[in-house]
Design a protein around this motif. Structure first.
Motif, PDB file in Angstrom:
ATOM      1  N   ASN A  98      -5.947  -3.660   3.720  1.00 55.01           N
ATOM      2  CA  ASN A  98      -5.335  -3.288   2.443  1.00 55.01           C
ATOM      3  C   ASN A  98      -4.220  -2.277   2.657  1.00 55.01           C
ATOM      4  O   ASN A  98      -4.474  -1.091   2.841  1.00 55.01           O
ATOM      5  CB  ASN A  98      -6.397  -2.695   1.514  1.00 55.01           C
ATOM      6  N   GLU A 151      -7.856  -0.829  -6.011  1.00 54.26           N
ATOM      7  CA  GLU A 151      -7.444  -0.256  -4.719  1.00 54.26           C
ATOM      8  C   GLU A 151      -6.363  -1.090  -4.043  1.00 54.26           C
ATOM      9  O   GLU A 151      -5.618  -0.593  -3.215  1.00 54.26           O
ATOM     10  CB  GLU A 151      -8.656  -0.166  -3.767  1.00 54.26           C
ATOM     11  N   GLU A 152      -6.279  -2.349  -4.394  1.00 57.14           N
ATOM     12  CA  GLU A 152      -5.279  -3.233  -3.791  1.00 57.14           C
ATOM     13  C   GLU A 152      -3.999  -3.343  -4.622  1.00 57.14           C
ATOM     14  O   GLU A 152      -3.134  -4.160  -4.302  1.00 57.14           O
ATOM     15  CB  GLU A 152      -5.870  -4.633  -3.612  1.00 57.14           C
ATOM     16  N   CYS A 183      -2.087  -1.185   0.455  1.00 57.35           N
ATOM     17  CA  CYS A 183      -1.605  -0.574  -0.797  1.00 57.35           C
ATOM     18  C   CYS A 183      -1.668   0.946  -0.675  1.00 57.35           C
ATOM     19  O   CYS A 183      -2.731   1.504  -0.389  1.00 57.35           O
ATOM     20  CB  CYS A 183      -2.463  -1.035  -1.976  1.00 57.35           C
ATOM     21  N   ARG A 243      -4.725   6.608 -10.626  1.00 60.06           N
ATOM     22  CA  ARG A 243      -5.802   6.749  -9.674  1.00 60.06           C
ATOM     23  C   ARG A 243      -6.688   5.515  -9.756  1.00 60.06           C
ATOM     24  O   ARG A 243      -6.720   4.820 -10.758  1.00 60.06           O
ATOM     25  CB  ARG A 243      -6.648   7.985  -9.987  1.00 60.06           C
ATOM     26  N   VAL A 244      -7.439   5.282  -8.708  1.00 56.83           N
ATOM     27  CA  VAL A 244      -8.418   4.203  -8.759  1.00 56.83           C
ATOM     28  C   VAL A 244      -9.565   4.618  -9.650  1.00 56.83           C
ATOM     29  O   VAL A 244      -9.970   3.908 -10.553  1.00 56.83           O
ATOM     30  CB  VAL A 244      -8.924   3.854  -7.343  1.00 56.83           C
ATOM     31  N   ASP A 255     -12.958  -1.497  -9.274  1.00 51.28           N
ATOM     32  CA  ASP A 255     -12.310  -0.516  -8.393  1.00 51.28           C
ATOM     33  C   ASP A 255     -11.766  -1.180  -7.122  1.00 51.28           C
ATOM     34  O   ASP A 255     -10.706  -0.812  -6.626  1.00 51.28           O
ATOM     35  CB  ASP A 255     -13.288   0.602  -8.029  1.00 51.28           C
ATOM     36  N   ARG A 308      -0.352   3.066  -6.685  1.00 51.30           N
ATOM     37  CA  ARG A 308      -0.370   2.209  -7.857  1.00 51.30           C
ATOM     38  C   ARG A 308       0.240   3.028  -8.989  1.00 51.30           C
ATOM     39  O   ARG A 308      -0.086   4.210  -9.161  1.00 51.30           O
ATOM     40  CB  ARG A 308      -1.849   1.949  -8.196  1.00 51.30           C
TER      41      ARG A 308
END
Ligand SMILES: [Zn+2]
Length: 408
Positions: free
Chosen positions: A390, A129-130, A392, A403-404, A125, A395
């Protein structure tokens, strides 16, 4: 008509469609259809509309990041050992207390598949997230068939539990297990004759990896045995090469047409030239270099001069690189190894894809998977510049917001 377009974004296409080595298109647009990139270019030239339009407020879009070398699945951790060492314990005392890689082997053998998956999820995770959309995960802490297989099954499950593509590598030839103590060559034969065919029969691995190090792992001859077994199963190979000394690992990787040779701090000039000629990617792992306080950096100037493609990765593992940030590796690649910003960013996108043998991702080009990482930054250099920030903001995986946290 497209399924979706992204507007008000600056693009790092990593292709010749844009400017410079990052292939920059300012004020660009990307369109997706059926999970693939259908169009990339300047917004003013966008040829059609889409059902969904996403405005990015001037953010930068890169291909979804690719972490091409991780040992994300393992039992336990080595934080206590880290603490002991700082309190003054010697390597011998730590080994006597049951530390080192064999402690991870013990903990991994004792862990069931659910435990391995649950332990790896927070690490995965953190990568997602990045902006990571593809991750490679190795086995190598079982060093016996049941545990190697269990690690690879756990890695496959991670790819189902989260919105990320997982590629697996069988690294049974990572170290000599205690059950084969003093019989290194016998274990290499066991890997070649028993473990790799069984792993291949279950389709658990997308590649075979090995660790060539004449002192603490396997000789080039033993590694070659393992690679021949991989070839018989039609599996591509990768190599942990020349990390602590020059064992001719880079040349071996080139000779067998390996996808990548990784670490390569001590790779010699002939090996580097051979890799460039063979199209073997050099994967640099600054996290391990940093944690074990190495002082002999890879010869990036020679690699650059030879035209070697370079990738960057976390090498996330419990011993030498407990790193769960690919963005931090961008900074370390630049700071410790003097990579340029463009080299570092190509190293976690287009060249990381090549290190995994993937031609369908890693750049922003029509026909490729629409895997994107969107960053709220003023210029691409910020991704390499900040330590521990971070930026980000989203994504995208196969054209859909990812989603993460998966499931549900
Ligand atoms: Zn590694």
């Amino acid at each position: 008509m497209f399924d979706r377009v992204w507007l008000d974004a600056n693009l790092c296409t990593m292709t010749v469609a844009g400017e410079g080595p990052l292939g920059v298109i300012p004020d660009g647009a990307i369109a997706a259809k059926d999970g693939r990139i259908a169009w990339v270019g300047r917004r003013a030239e966008l040829p059609a509309t889409a059902a969904i339009t996403t405005r990015c407020d001037g953010a930068w879009i890169l291909p979804g990041l690719i972490d091409c070398h991780t040992h994300l699945v393992f039992g336990g951790d080595r934080a206590a050992e880290f603490e002991m060492r700082l309190d003054g314990a010697s390597y011998e005392q730590i080994a006597k207390a049951g530390g080192g890689i064999l402690s991870t082997v013990r903990a991994t053998r004792a862990a069931d598949e659910d435990t391995l998956v649950a332990g790896a999820l927070p690490r995965l995770d953190a990568l997602l997230e990045e902006g990571v959309t593809t991750v490679e995960i190795k086995s190598g802490y079982g060093l016996d068939l049941p545990t190697e297989a269990r690690m690879l099954r756990a890695a496959r499950r991670l790819g189902q539990a989260r919105e990320v593509a997982v590629l697996t590598s069988c690294l049974a030839a990572h170290a000599v297990p205690p059950d084969f103590a003093g019989r290194r060559a016998d274990y290499a034969r066991h890997v070649a004759q028993e473990i790799i065919p069984a792993i291949a029969a279950e389709r658990l691995a997308d590649a075979v990896d090995a660790f060539t190090d004449s002192a603490i792992a396997f000789t080039p001859e033993e590694t070659a045995l393992v690679f021949e077994a991989a070839k018989r199963q039609g599996l591509p190979v990768k190599l942990h090469a020349d990390q602590l000394r020059d064992d001719g690992g880079a040349a071996l990787a080139a000779r067998v047409g390996a996808l990548s040779a990784d670490h390569i701090e001590y790779a010699n000039a002939e090996g580097i030239a051979a890799m460039a000629k063979a199209g073997t990617v050099g994967v640099l792992l600054p996290g391990a270099y940093f944690v074990i306080r190495e002082t002999h950096p890879p010869d990036v100037a020679a690699m650059r001069a030879a035209g070697l493609s370079l990738a960057l990765s976390t090498d996330c593992n419990p011993g030498s690189s407990p790193a769960v940030s690919l963005l931090l590796m961008l900074n370390m690649g630049c700071t410790l190894f003097r990579l340029t910003v463009a080299e570092a960013l190509r190293g976690v996108t287009v060249n990381a894809a090549a290190a995994l043998g993937l031609a369908d991702r890693g750049t922003l080009a029509p026909g490729l998977r629409c895997d994107l990482a969107v960053f709220a930054i003023g210029r691409p250099a910020e991704l390499c510049y900040w330590l521990g920030r971070n930026p980000c903001v989203s994504r995208v995986r196969a054209g859909e917001d990812a989603r993460v946290v998966g499931g549900g």
